[in-house]
Design an enzyme around this catalytic site. Structure first.
Site, PDB file in Angstrom:
ATOM      1  N   LYS A 107      33.062  48.853 -88.898  1.00  0.00           N
ATOM      2  CA  LYS A 107      33.021  49.199 -90.323  1.00  0.00           C
ATOM      3  C   LYS A 107      32.594  48.022 -91.187  1.00  0.00           C
ATOM      4  O   LYS A 107      32.228  48.209 -92.351  1.00  0.00           O
ATOM      5  CB  LYS A 107      34.378  49.747 -90.766  1.00  0.00           C
ATOM      6  CG  LYS A 107      34.686  51.102 -90.137  1.00  0.00           C
ATOM      7  CD  LYS A 107      35.933  51.734 -90.733  1.00  0.00           C
ATOM      8  CE  LYS A 107      36.149  53.162 -90.228  1.00  0.00           C
ATOM      9  NZ  LYS A 107      36.659  53.197 -88.833  1.00  0.00           N
TER      10      LYS A 107
HETATM   11  C1  LIG Z   1      36.482  54.366 -88.008  1.00  0.00           C
HETATM   12  C2  LIG Z   1      36.575  54.145 -86.546  1.00  0.00           C
HETATM   13  C3  LIG Z   1      36.042  55.074 -85.606  1.00  0.00           C
HETATM   14  C4  LIG Z   1      35.445  56.396 -86.023  1.00  0.00           C
HETATM   15  O1  LIG Z   1      34.194  56.276 -86.678  1.00  0.00           O
HETATM   16  P1  LIG Z   1      33.586  57.500 -87.482  1.00  0.00           P
HETATM   17  O2  LIG Z   1      32.339  56.993 -88.116  1.00  0.00           O
HETATM   18  O3  LIG Z   1      34.621  57.910 -88.489  1.00  0.00           O
HETATM   19  O4  LIG Z   1      33.330  58.600 -86.494  1.00  0.00           O
HETATM   20  C5  LIG Z   1      36.083  54.741 -84.262  1.00  0.00           C
HETATM   21  N1  LIG Z   1      36.641  53.589 -83.842  1.00  0.00           N
HETATM   22  C6  LIG Z   1      37.181  52.694 -84.695  1.00  0.00           C
HETATM   23  C7  LIG Z   1      37.806  51.456 -84.153  1.00  0.00           C
HETATM   24  C8  LIG Z   1      37.161  52.926 -86.076  1.00  0.00           C
HETATM   25  O5  LIG Z   1      37.700  52.041 -86.918  1.00  0.00           O
END
Ligand SMILES: *Cc1c(COP(=O)(O)O)cnc(C)c1O
Length: 431
Positions: A107
């Site tokens: 993210k």
């Molecule tokens: C947010 C997150 C996900 C999921 O990603 P999406 O884009 O919401 O499908 C998977 N793994 C981790 C560690 C995350 O923080």
């Protein structure tokens, strides 16, 4: 380029408007009006391009009306100052490690890109923008870090007291400057509800410009396509058809990968790997989309019962199940499957998976049962130390804590404790 609302294509916005509003006035998600494939020689010569050049060429068509080239280059350079290695862990299976950024989760990319865009758009504006965001863990840290020190932008993060890990809490509460943490007495849903209420509260919005920073925002969603291209660049020489398995919760990450495919990236197939929150695997099997309440699992960043970005994936494939099935498979796995594979991979290869990456790995394995001659890349979406309890308990050992994390653990936590919406409102009105 214009972006239209998925609820009504006549409702349109520029990139800038879509970033600032987050969601269309009719509550639809914004979607680019066109996706023009990159020229064939971009992919033929991709290994000669730097990551910054790749990112620039890939995102240019979506943002160029609102961000001049030089500014876009700066935004990309600020966003992508860490590595995205593809690490082979056994024959024909590799992981794309997305945890080398400041908060050690993928993210970071979306959050930093969005922060830099918003910073650019607020230059010369008299009024600050306030980013209001609720987090169950990872999002808050990435957003806080991405927006730290961005002029003209304030960030208010709500998190449920006692419900995030110690590391995650430190990442939210120790930064200071333009970042404020609200420690809410309640659960994640309470935080989410307060945020939604604030967006609709005129007494706040009349004197504050509020925006959100979740993955429905186009500036957080689209830049996630960058690292699929970086992975392609690294795996291309294997000479095999590439399959991406993405551990999915809100389905923003995998949807960005599918946009990269529309840009011409030669990927054979995508696998959406989920925990027992299996709305999408069920949909892919029977065509019926049935949202549910989310179930708590050890891969908790994927505990989503109604994935917000899945409509974008359907739209990308003409809302046609047959077409979608040609590009996407989806499998769900239990916590037991996840722990078992974490142990197995560690004992056989020495590679330490976090619970989300482990679900991604299982997805590759499942797909390769029927497509053995492919090169499977699963995304490691977070570093194992971010889920220390699960990793320690499952593997019976403690991963080494990286320096980024040690640095924040020593800092002092600062939060505003609140227990009602009124307290949040008072804070937003009076600051
Ligand atoms: C947010 C997150 C996900 C999921 O990603 P999406 O884009 O919401 O499908 C998977 N793994 C981790 C560690 C995350 O923080």
């Amino acid at each position: 380029m214009k972006f239209y609302s998925l609820n009504n294509h006549n409702i349109q916005a520029s990139f800038k408007e879509a970033v600032i509003a987050g969601i269309a006035p009719d509550k639809g998600l914004y979607f680019p009006e066109s996706i023009t494939p990159l020229p064939a020689d971009f992919f033929e010569n991709i290994e000669k391009l730097s990551n910054h050049e790749i990112a620039f060429k890939a995102i240019h068509q979506f943002v160029n009306e609102d961000i001049p080239d030089e500014a876009l280059k700066d935004i990309i350079a600020n966003t992508l100052d860490f590595d995205f290695p593809v690490v082979e862990i056994e024959e024909n299976i590799a992981t794309l490690e997305l945890f080398h950024g400041p908060t050690m989760a993928f993210k970071d990319v979306g959050a930093r890109f969005m922060a830099n865009c918003l910073g650019y758009f607020s230059q010369g504006e008299k009024q600050d923008v306030t980013v209001l965001v609720a987090t169950s863990g990872d999002t808050g840290g990435a957003v806080a870090n991405g927006f730290l020190g961005v002029d003209g932008v304030k960030v208010v993060i709500l998190y449920p007291s006692g419900k995030v890990s110690e590391i995650q809490e430190k990442q939210l509460t120790t930064l200071g400057q333009n970042i404020e943490a609200m420690e809410v007495k309640g659960v994640f849903d309470d935080c989410q509800r307060m945020v939604k209420t604030a967006f609709l509260d005129n007494e706040i919005t009349d004197h504050k410009k509020l925006t959100s920073a979740n993955s429905i925002n186009v500036a957080r969603w689209l830049p996630q396509l960058f690292y699929f291209l970086f992975a392609y660049k690294q795996a291309k020489s294997k000479g095999k058809e590439i399959v991406f398995s993405v551990p999915s919760g809100n389905f923003g990450n995998i949807c960005a990968g599918m946009v990269a495919q529309k840009l011409g990236m030669p990927a054979k197939h995508f696998v959406a790997s989920t925990n027992v929150n299996d709305v999408v695997p069920k949909f892919m099997a029977n065509g019926v989309y049935e949202p549910m309440s989310s179930v708590a699992t050890i891969s908790n960043a994927m505990d989503v019962g109604d994935p917000s970005n899945f409509v974008r994936i359907r739209h990308l494939h003409q809302d046609d199940l047959k077409t979608l099935q040609q590009h996407l498979s989806s499998y769900s796995f239990t916590d037991n499957d996840t722990k078992k594979i974490m142990k197995e991979v560690y004992s056989q290869t020495g590679y330490m998976l976090d619970p989300h990456g482990a679900v991604g790995y299982l997805g590759v394995r499942e797909y390769q049962k029927s497509h053995p001659n492919t090169y499977g890349i699963f995304l490691e979406t977070a570093h194992p130390v971010k889920f220390l309890d699960v990793v320690e308990e499952t593997l019976g050992l403690s991963p080494e804590i990286p320096s980024q994390i040690i640095k924040v653990m020593d800092k002092e936590k600062k939060s505003h404790k609140i227990s009602s919406y009124e307290e949040l409102k008072q804070y937003l009105i009076t600051t």
